[in-house]
Scaffold this motif. Structure first.
Motif, short mmCIF file in Angstrom:
data_model
loop_
_atom_site.label_atom_id
_atom_site.label_comp_id
_atom_site.label_asym_id
_atom_site.label_seq_id
_atom_site.Cartn_x
_atom_site.Cartn_y
_atom_site.Cartn_z
N VAL A 187 -9.30 7.22 7.90
CA VAL A 187 -7.97 6.73 8.23
C VAL A 187 -7.69 5.51 7.36
O VAL A 187 -8.51 4.59 7.31
CB VAL A 187 -7.85 6.36 9.72
CG1 VAL A 187 -6.48 5.79 10.03
CG2 VAL A 187 -8.14 7.57 10.60
N VAL A 188 -6.55 5.51 6.67
CA VAL A 188 -6.12 4.38 5.86
C VAL A 188 -4.90 3.79 6.53
O VAL A 188 -3.90 4.49 6.74
CB VAL A 188 -5.79 4.81 4.41
CG1 VAL A 188 -5.36 3.61 3.59
CG2 VAL A 188 -6.98 5.51 3.76
N LEU A 189 -4.98 2.50 6.87
CA LEU A 189 -3.88 1.82 7.54
C LEU A 189 -3.21 0.82 6.61
O LEU A 189 -3.87 0.22 5.75
CB LEU A 189 -4.37 1.06 8.77
CG LEU A 189 -5.04 1.87 9.88
CD1 LEU A 189 -5.45 0.94 11.01
CD2 LEU A 189 -4.14 2.96 10.38
N LEU B 159 0.87 -1.18 0.00
CA LEU B 159 0.00 0.00 0.00
C LEU B 159 0.90 1.23 0.00
O LEU B 159 1.45 1.61 1.03
CB LEU B 159 -0.92 0.01 1.22
CG LEU B 159 -1.83 1.23 1.37
CD1 LEU B 159 -2.78 1.34 0.18
CD2 LEU B 159 -2.60 1.16 2.65
N THR B 160 1.07 1.82 -1.15
CA THR B 160 1.93 3.00 -1.26
C THR B 160 1.21 4.24 -0.76
O THR B 160 -0.03 4.24 -0.61
CB THR B 160 2.35 3.23 -2.72
OG1 THR B 160 1.18 3.55 -3.49
CG2 THR B 160 3.05 2.01 -3.30
N MET B 161 1.97 5.29 -0.52
CA MET B 161 1.40 6.56 -0.09
C MET B 161 0.44 7.09 -1.15
O MET B 161 -0.64 7.59 -0.82
CB MET B 161 2.50 7.57 0.18
CG MET B 161 1.99 8.91 0.67
SD MET B 161 1.38 8.85 2.35
CE MET B 161 2.91 8.72 3.23
N ALA C 5 -2.81 5.15 -0.93
CA ALA C 5 -3.52 5.53 0.30
C ALA C 5 -4.16 6.91 0.15
O ALA C 5 -5.30 7.11 0.56
CB ALA C 5 -2.57 5.50 1.49
N GLN C 6 -3.44 7.85 -0.44
CA GLN C 6 -3.99 9.20 -0.64
C GLN C 6 -5.17 9.17 -1.60
O GLN C 6 -6.15 9.88 -1.41
CB GLN C 6 -2.90 10.14 -1.17
CG GLN C 6 -1.84 10.48 -0.16
CD GLN C 6 -2.36 11.39 0.95
OE1 GLN C 6 -3.34 12.10 0.79
NE2 GLN C 6 -1.68 11.34 2.08
N LYS C 7 -5.09 8.33 -2.65
CA LYS C 7 -6.22 8.22 -3.59
C LYS C 7 -7.42 7.60 -2.91
O LYS C 7 -8.56 8.05 -3.11
CB LYS C 7 -5.82 7.39 -4.81
CG LYS C 7 -6.97 7.22 -5.79
CD LYS C 7 -6.53 6.92 -7.16
CE LYS C 7 -7.65 6.69 -8.16
NZ LYS C 7 -8.90 7.34 -7.95
N MET C 8 -7.20 6.57 -2.08
CA MET C 8 -8.31 5.97 -1.33
C MET C 8 -8.98 7.01 -0.45
O MET C 8 -10.22 7.09 -0.38
CB MET C 8 -7.79 4.81 -0.47
CG MET C 8 -7.35 3.60 -1.26
SD MET C 8 -6.48 2.39 -0.26
CE MET C 8 -7.80 1.80 0.79
N ALA D 168 -8.95 10.37 -0.79
CA ALA D 168 -9.63 11.37 -1.61
C ALA D 168 -10.93 10.82 -2.20
O ALA D 168 -11.96 11.51 -2.20
CB ALA D 168 -8.70 11.86 -2.72
N ASP D 169 -10.89 9.58 -2.69
CA ASP D 169 -12.09 8.97 -3.28
C ASP D 169 -13.18 8.77 -2.23
O ASP D 169 -14.36 8.98 -2.49
CB ASP D 169 -11.75 7.64 -3.93
CG ASP D 169 -10.93 7.78 -5.20
OD1 ASP D 169 -10.74 8.91 -5.69
OD2 ASP D 169 -10.45 6.74 -5.69
N THR D 170 -12.79 8.37 -1.03
CA THR D 170 -13.76 8.17 0.05
C THR D 170 -14.42 9.49 0.44
O THR D 170 -15.65 9.56 0.58
CB THR D 170 -13.07 7.54 1.28
OG1 THR D 170 -12.52 6.28 0.90
CG2 THR D 170 -14.05 7.36 2.42
N LEU D 171 -13.63 10.53 0.59
CA LEU D 171 -14.20 11.84 0.95
C LEU D 171 -15.07 12.39 -0.18
O LEU D 171 -16.12 12.99 0.08
CB LEU D 171 -13.10 12.82 1.32
CG LEU D 171 -12.39 12.50 2.64
CD1 LEU D 171 -11.23 13.47 2.86
CD2 LEU D 171 -13.35 12.53 3.81
N ALA D 172 -14.68 12.16 -1.43
CA ALA D 172 -15.51 12.60 -2.56
C ALA D 172 -16.86 11.88 -2.56
O ALA D 172 -17.91 12.49 -2.79
CB ALA D 172 -14.77 12.36 -3.87
#
Length: 82
Positions: A31-33, A4-6, A9-12, A14-18
């Protein structure tokens, strides 16, 4: 299992908040772990309650620790209340 790269994780995050904004959810914390339960990405929207990030962390931690989605854990608890 792939790492799980940074960037992932950042895309996950952003997509979740969108998705939350598109569906008019209350302000969220995400939170992405990683597989070792390290925080790979986290964010709280404006006007989020002060404890929401801890709930998001606990939910993510439980999913990683048990190796299953939290919805499946919830169903298991409902089926086996003892």
């Amino acid at each position: 299992m792939s790492e799980l790269t940074m960037a992932i994780a950042q895309k996950m995050l952003a997509d979740t908040l969108a998705y939350c904004r598109a569906n008019k959810f209350n302000p969220m914390a995400v939170v992405v772990l990683g597989a070792d339960c390290s925080v790979r990405a986290a964010a709280s929207e404006d006007n989020t309650t002060f404890m929401r990030w801890r709930v998001a962390y606990g939910k993510a931690y439980g999913a990683v620790a048990f190796g299953m989605p939290t919805r499946r854990m919830n169903n298991m608890v409902a089926e086996r209340p003892h």
